[in-house]
Design a protein around this motif. Structure first.
Motif, PDB file in Angstrom:
ATOM      1  N   PHE A  47       0.875  -1.151   0.000  1.00 59.04           N
ATOM      2  CA  PHE A  47       0.000   0.000   0.000  1.00 59.04           C
ATOM      3  C   PHE A  47       0.923   1.214   0.000  1.00 59.04           C
ATOM      4  O   PHE A  47       1.986   1.154   0.633  1.00 59.04           O
ATOM      5  CB  PHE A  47      -0.696   0.069   1.360  1.00 59.04           C
ATOM      6  N   HIS A  49       0.310   5.192   1.226  1.00 64.43           N
ATOM      7  CA  HIS A  49      -0.636   6.193   1.713  1.00 64.43           C
ATOM      8  C   HIS A  49      -0.035   7.573   1.529  1.00 64.43           C
ATOM      9  O   HIS A  49       1.026   7.879   2.061  1.00 64.43           O
ATOM     10  CB  HIS A  49      -0.990   5.948   3.190  1.00 64.43           C
ATOM     11  N   TRP A  60      -6.787  11.094   9.221  1.00 63.66           N
ATOM     12  CA  TRP A  60      -7.921  11.309   8.323  1.00 63.66           C
ATOM     13  C   TRP A  60      -8.048  12.815   8.106  1.00 63.66           C
ATOM     14  O   TRP A  60      -8.155  13.574   9.082  1.00 63.66           O
ATOM     15  CB  TRP A  60      -9.246  10.844   8.963  1.00 63.66           C
ATOM     16  N   HIS A  98      -8.251   9.268  -0.543  1.00 66.59           N
ATOM     17  CA  HIS A  98      -8.524   8.855   0.841  1.00 66.59           C
ATOM     18  C   HIS A  98      -9.775   9.583   1.318  1.00 66.59           C
ATOM     19  O   HIS A  98     -10.429  10.285   0.537  1.00 66.59           O
ATOM     20  CB  HIS A  98      -7.289   9.137   1.725  1.00 66.59           C
ATOM     21  N   HIS A  99     -10.102   9.410   2.606  1.00 66.56           N
ATOM     22  CA  HIS A  99     -11.394   9.932   3.082  1.00 66.56           C
ATOM     23  C   HIS A  99     -11.552  11.446   2.901  1.00 66.56           C
ATOM     24  O   HIS A  99     -12.659  11.953   2.853  1.00 66.56           O
ATOM     25  CB  HIS A  99     -11.612   9.584   4.557  1.00 66.56           C
ATOM     26  N   TYR A 144      -6.874   2.340  -4.299  1.00 71.47           N
ATOM     27  CA  TYR A 144      -7.678   2.585  -3.094  1.00 71.47           C
ATOM     28  C   TYR A 144      -8.533   3.803  -3.419  1.00 71.47           C
ATOM     29  O   TYR A 144      -7.998   4.879  -3.705  1.00 71.47           O
ATOM     30  CB  TYR A 144      -6.720   2.878  -1.942  1.00 71.47           C
ATOM     31  N   TRP A 182      -9.769  -1.183  -3.672  1.00 71.35           N
ATOM     32  CA  TRP A 182      -9.879  -1.227  -2.211  1.00 71.35           C
ATOM     33  C   TRP A 182     -10.885  -0.184  -1.752  1.00 71.35           C
ATOM     34  O   TRP A 182     -10.646   1.019  -1.872  1.00 71.35           O
ATOM     35  CB  TRP A 182      -8.493  -0.905  -1.634  1.00 71.35           C
ATOM     36  N   ASP A 184     -12.537   1.183   1.398  1.00 71.96           N
ATOM     37  CA  ASP A 184     -12.527   1.193   2.857  1.00 71.96           C
ATOM     38  C   ASP A 184     -13.913   1.484   3.414  1.00 71.96           C
ATOM     39  O   ASP A 184     -14.650   2.299   2.859  1.00 71.96           O
ATOM     40  CB  ASP A 184     -11.542   2.263   3.326  1.00 71.96           C
ATOM     41  N   ALA A 186     -14.515   2.817   6.384  1.00 72.05           N
ATOM     42  CA  ALA A 186     -14.539   3.848   7.430  1.00 72.05           C
ATOM     43  C   ALA A 186     -15.532   4.949   7.089  1.00 72.05           C
ATOM     44  O   ALA A 186     -15.637   5.374   5.945  1.00 72.05           O
ATOM     45  CB  ALA A 186     -13.151   4.446   7.602  1.00 72.05           C
ATOM     46  N   GLU A 242      -5.896  -4.210  12.029  1.00 69.96           N
ATOM     47  CA  GLU A 242      -4.852  -3.627  11.180  1.00 69.96           C
ATOM     48  C   GLU A 242      -3.481  -3.867  11.801  1.00 69.96           C
ATOM     49  O   GLU A 242      -2.498  -3.232  11.435  1.00 69.96           O
ATOM     50  CB  GLU A 242      -5.119  -2.129  10.987  1.00 69.96           C
ATOM     51  N   ASN A 281      -3.783  -6.574   6.248  1.00 74.46           N
ATOM     52  CA  ASN A 281      -3.217  -5.255   5.940  1.00 74.46           C
ATOM     53  C   ASN A 281      -2.648  -4.605   7.189  1.00 74.46           C
ATOM     54  O   ASN A 281      -3.258  -4.635   8.260  1.00 74.46           O
ATOM     55  CB  ASN A 281      -4.281  -4.354   5.287  1.00 74.46           C
ATOM     56  N   TRP A 288      -0.928   4.853   9.128  1.00 72.48           N
ATOM     57  CA  TRP A 288      -0.928   4.651   7.672  1.00 72.48           C
ATOM     58  C   TRP A 288      -0.264   5.800   6.924  1.00 72.48           C
ATOM     59  O   TRP A 288       0.401   5.594   5.924  1.00 72.48           O
ATOM     60  CB  TRP A 288      -2.367   4.473   7.183  1.00 72.48           C
ATOM     61  N   ASN A 648      -9.676   6.768  13.013  1.00 72.62           N
ATOM     62  CA  ASN A 648      -9.269   5.367  12.802  1.00 72.62           C
ATOM     63  C   ASN A 648      -8.807   4.647  14.062  1.00 72.62           C
ATOM     64  O   ASN A 648      -8.114   3.644  13.992  1.00 72.62           O
ATOM     65  CB  ASN A 648      -8.163   5.301  11.737  1.00 72.62           C
ATOM     66  N   ASN A 651      -9.995   0.765  14.388  1.00 74.80           N
ATOM     67  CA  ASN A 651      -9.273  -0.296  13.672  1.00 74.80           C
ATOM     68  C   ASN A 651      -7.798  -0.334  14.025  1.00 74.80           C
ATOM     69  O   ASN A 651      -7.142  -1.356  13.861  1.00 74.80           O
ATOM     70  CB  ASN A 651      -9.401  -0.097  12.163  1.00 74.80           C
TER      71      ASN A 651
HETATM   72  C1  FUL Z   1      -8.522   2.323   7.364  1.00 72.38           C
HETATM   73  C2  FUL Z   1      -8.552   3.804   6.979  1.00 72.38           C
HETATM   74  O1  FUL Z   1      -9.473   4.523   7.755  1.00 72.38           O
HETATM   75  C3  FUL Z   1      -7.117   4.189   7.219  1.00 72.38           C
HETATM   76  O2  FUL Z   1      -6.909   5.564   7.135  1.00 72.38           O
HETATM   77  C4  FUL Z   1      -6.273   3.438   6.208  1.00 72.38           C
HETATM   78  O3  FUL Z   1      -6.536   3.905   4.922  1.00 72.38           O
HETATM   79  C5  FUL Z   1      -6.523   1.933   6.307  1.00 72.38           C
HETATM   80  C6  FUL Z   1      -5.845   1.136   5.261  1.00 72.38           C
HETATM   81  O4  FUL Z   1      -7.876   1.644   6.291  1.00 72.38           O
HETATM   82  O5  FUL Z   1      -9.595   1.760   7.812  1.00 72.38           O
END
Ligand code: FUL
Length: 692
Positions: A47, A49, A60, A98-99, A144, A182, A184, A186, A242, A281, A288, A648, A651
């Motif tokens: 991965f 990030h 985030w 990302h988010h 992702y 991918w 996610d 979240a 994680e 992961n 991350w 996060n 997780n």
């Molecule tokens: C999580 C995300 O919220 C993290 O920021 C990151 O990307 C991870 C791989 O997955 O749940």
């Protein structure tokens, strides 16, 4: 009838009878698709990030971060690809979005992307550079794309789904083959959302209409696998943590529909009706994204080897993350760890001690050659040792020819016909006797067991339980080099430093002046008293082999000797200040959120931040997700210094670090507003301050 004809007749009779007896086994239960087989064979991939949070030290982004922050002046995807290749990884999944919603490619559908960033004057495309670098280094590309988008004004409305699919279409059309997408799961609710600055809740089950999105993916990229922990079942599953490990028992099965509980993610479902294998992961650092405070927290080779055994060695794949620094490169510490890890894996599995040896089995399917015991040691995944249908217990013995030292056992099932084995043992023939050296439950695509080195002339794999006749495609035996783990360093409330390890017998050497410890540094024999801020670096050292462990670095802020938890009469609350992250304390459940924790620091300090480490327990840890942090000179008047979310944390329950403008204070108040379980449990393993 002449002799020749007779011979031919006899021979064809023999062939046809043996043919009848040796019908290949039928498949049992769900089986992997061709795409899943190709993916499983990759075994490990990366991965990366990288986003606007890289520039704001966040996990985030909120969605309102300025695009102008994105200027990685040394960005070099070829460096990322080279490092991944050197680590032995087979592909890279890039956080295209990302988010926070920021796009690393110039999407037509938003202004919140590289096209408005100073990087390359808005002409850059990081996904393109990643795709090109992957191609150059023979790696596969993965994408992702966060379903949750905290920038998009339409998030939460039906229009967003069109936006999401448009972006997915760009990514799956313009950058060549993609091996995995991918998604996610979240979703913290609140966000910028085009300026609305509000909380938007969606129904995870229905909002994204995954069915149609999956159809789109299948149409655009028929070989692409779908990872999704937020909605409809994808092709792969998350393992529920994680932290980098899947259950020792790991079925590549789940049910195609219905709720998925944590246990199912972690162990799979023995009798599940769909093939949904596990992907483990984790990040090479605790978090991350890149955070400078984690430069000394990069996983060491022994930790990365543990990860390898706990993922690939347990029938999973390994997805290892590299955070990218604001300058656009992977940090040299991560690079070094990755290279050393790649070398360690190669060294460990360089020589399979069973190759070219003799194998025998207690039962061979139809006594046929093509299913013979030797098929398990011919290093081909397309051939396998099989037993007769009625057999669920069988053993395979390998004669090593001479006393041979080994400490790893590897087995693989022929998964094209389903995952079958439920239990097995490994025995070694030592001094004329069989001794059990290891045992396991599931095997699946690959299982590796570790045990102390043993010298034996034979090794025996016994399948003690199997759902259907076992089919073993490979067995391996290795003598892995040993690695010392970096020791742990703890400072208790009175300032005493302790150095410990789980390894048996090493010596410890340490420094407190920032220099790298060697066996010539101070030797650690008993806890060492320290005062004030201190950085401790330590190694384990084995005088027998002359080998040292990687360096462990811990930075401690002011000593907590004079600290008192105010208004709480519970001795156990001291766990918060004992420096030991595996002990925790919980406030009474009677208390309704918000719940305060007030600490008297004993005297005034110049504070500029605080740290919180949540309880690591499985049950009711009371992990705080939303907080306020106040300071006071007198425990009467309070000043709010910081408030917000611990992104996060559910997780990835790590140290949470929050900084604020320097302020003098004697009292701190950490207020919990909400926890991960949305109840009133509030747990703390550690609370600390950061001083100026
Ligand atoms: C999580 C995300 O919220 C993290 O920021 C990151 O990307 C991870 C791989 O997955 O749940």
């Amino acid at each position: 009838m002449n002799v020749k004809l007779l011979r031919i007749l006899f021979f064809s009779l023999l062939v046809s009878t043996s043919f009848a007896q040796t019908k290949a086994p039928s498949s049992f239960g769900p089986v992997p698709s061709d795409n899943q087989i190709v993916w499983q064979n990759m075994e490990s991939y990366a991965f990366v990030h990288f986003s606007l949070n890289t520039y704001t030290d966040q996990s985030w982004g909120f969605g309102n971060e300025d695009v102008k922050l994105f200027n990685p002046e040394k960005a070099d995807c070829r460096q990322w690809a080279r490092i991944c290749k050197e680590a032995g990884l087979k592909g890279i999944i890039i956080t295209a979005k990302h988010h926070c919603g920021f796009c690393l490619w110039p999407s037509k559908y938003t202004e919140y992307s590289v096209k408005n960033a100073p990087w390359k004057n808005g002409k850059g495309d990081m996904v393109r550079e990643m795709a090109d670098a992957c191609k150059e280094y023979g790696l596969k590309l993965g994408i992702y794309l966060s379903p949750w988008d905290r920038n998009c004004a339409d998030y939460g409305k039906p229009e967003y789904i069109t936006y999401f699919r448009n972006q997915l279409t760009e990514l799956l059309t313009n950058y060549g083959p993609v091996f995995e997408v991918w998604f996610d799961g979240a979703n913290g609710g609140n966000g910028y959302y085009g300026g609305a600055n509000e909380t938007r809740t969606i129904d995870r089950k229905t909002y994204y209409d995954w069915k149609n999105t999956y159809e789109l993916i299948h149409k655009l990229q028929p070989n692409c696998l779908i990872w999704n922990d937020g909605g409809d079942r994808g092709d792969l599953r998350w393992v529920g943590t994680e932290a980098g490990y899947v259950g020792e028992t790991n079925w590549s099965l789940l049910n195609a529909t219905g709720e998925v509980e944590w246990n199912m993610l972690h162990f799979g479902l023995e009798n599940g009706n769909a093939w949904v294998p596990a992907e483990v992961n984790t990040s090479i650092r605790p978090e991350w994204f890149y955070h400078p405070s984690e430069d000394t927290k990069v996983k060491t080779v022994p930790q990365l080897m543990d990860l390898y055994y706990n993922s690939i060695g347990r029938n999973g794949t390994m997805l290892l993350n590299f955070p990218i620094m604001p300058n656009g490169l992977i940090h040299p510490n991560d690079e070094k760890a990755a290279q050393e890890f790649g070398k360690a894996v190669k060294e460990t599995f360089a020589v399979n001690l069973v190759s070219k040896k003799k194998a025998n089995a207690s039962n061979v399917r139809g006594n046929a050659k093509e299913f013979g015991a030797d098929k398990a040691i011919d290093s081909s995944q397309d051939t396998y040792w099989a037993t007769d249908d009625a057999v669920s217990k069988a053993s395979l013995t390998i004669d090593l020819g001479k006393p041979t030292l080994f400490n790893r056992f590897l087995a693989q099932e022929y998964i094209r016909l389903g995952q079958r084995v439920k239990a097995f043992t490994v025995e070694a023939f030592v001094d004329g006797k069989w001794v059990e050296v290891a045992k396991g439950t599931t095997i699946g695509y690959k299982r590796i067991l570790r045990f102390p080195s043993v010298k034996a002339t034979q090794v025996r794999l016994s399948i003690t339980d199997s759902k259907s006749c076992p089919l073993i495609s490979n067995v391996g035996l290795y003598n892995a080099p040993s690695f010392l783990n970096a020791p742990s360093i703890i400072r208790n409330q009175s300032g005493e430093i302790s150095i410990t390890t789980d390894d048996i017998g090493p010596l410890f050497y340490y420094t407190t002046d920032g220099s790298a410890p060697t066996p010539k540094s101070k030797k650690y024999d008993a806890p060492v008293q320290t005062e004030g801020k201190v950085t401790v670096k330590a190694i384990s050292y084995d005088p027998g082999t002359g080998k040292s462990s990687p360096v462990r670095t811990e930075e401690f802020d002011i000593c907590r000797k004079e600290w008192k938890i105010v208004g709480i009469n519970d001795e156990k609350s001291k766990a918060i200040l004992d420096g030991n992250t595996s002990t925790a304390w919980h406030q009474s459940r009677e208390k309704k959120m918000p719940v305060d924790l007030v600490i008297d620091l004993g005297k005034e300090h110049n504070l500029c931040g605080f740290r919180y480490f949540p309880d690591q327990g499985m049950w009711g840890p009371g992990i705080i997700t939303h907080y306020q942090f106040y300071v006071s000179a007198d425990n009467i008047e309070w000043k709010l210094m910081s408030e917000g979310e611990f992104s996060n944390i559910k997780n990835n329950p790590l140290w949470q670090i929050k900084k604020f403008a320097p302020v003098k204070a004697r009292y701190i108040k950490f207020t919990a507003l909400k926890n991960t379980e949305e109840n009133n449990t509030t747990g703390y393993a550690e609370v600390d301050v950061i001083t100026n």
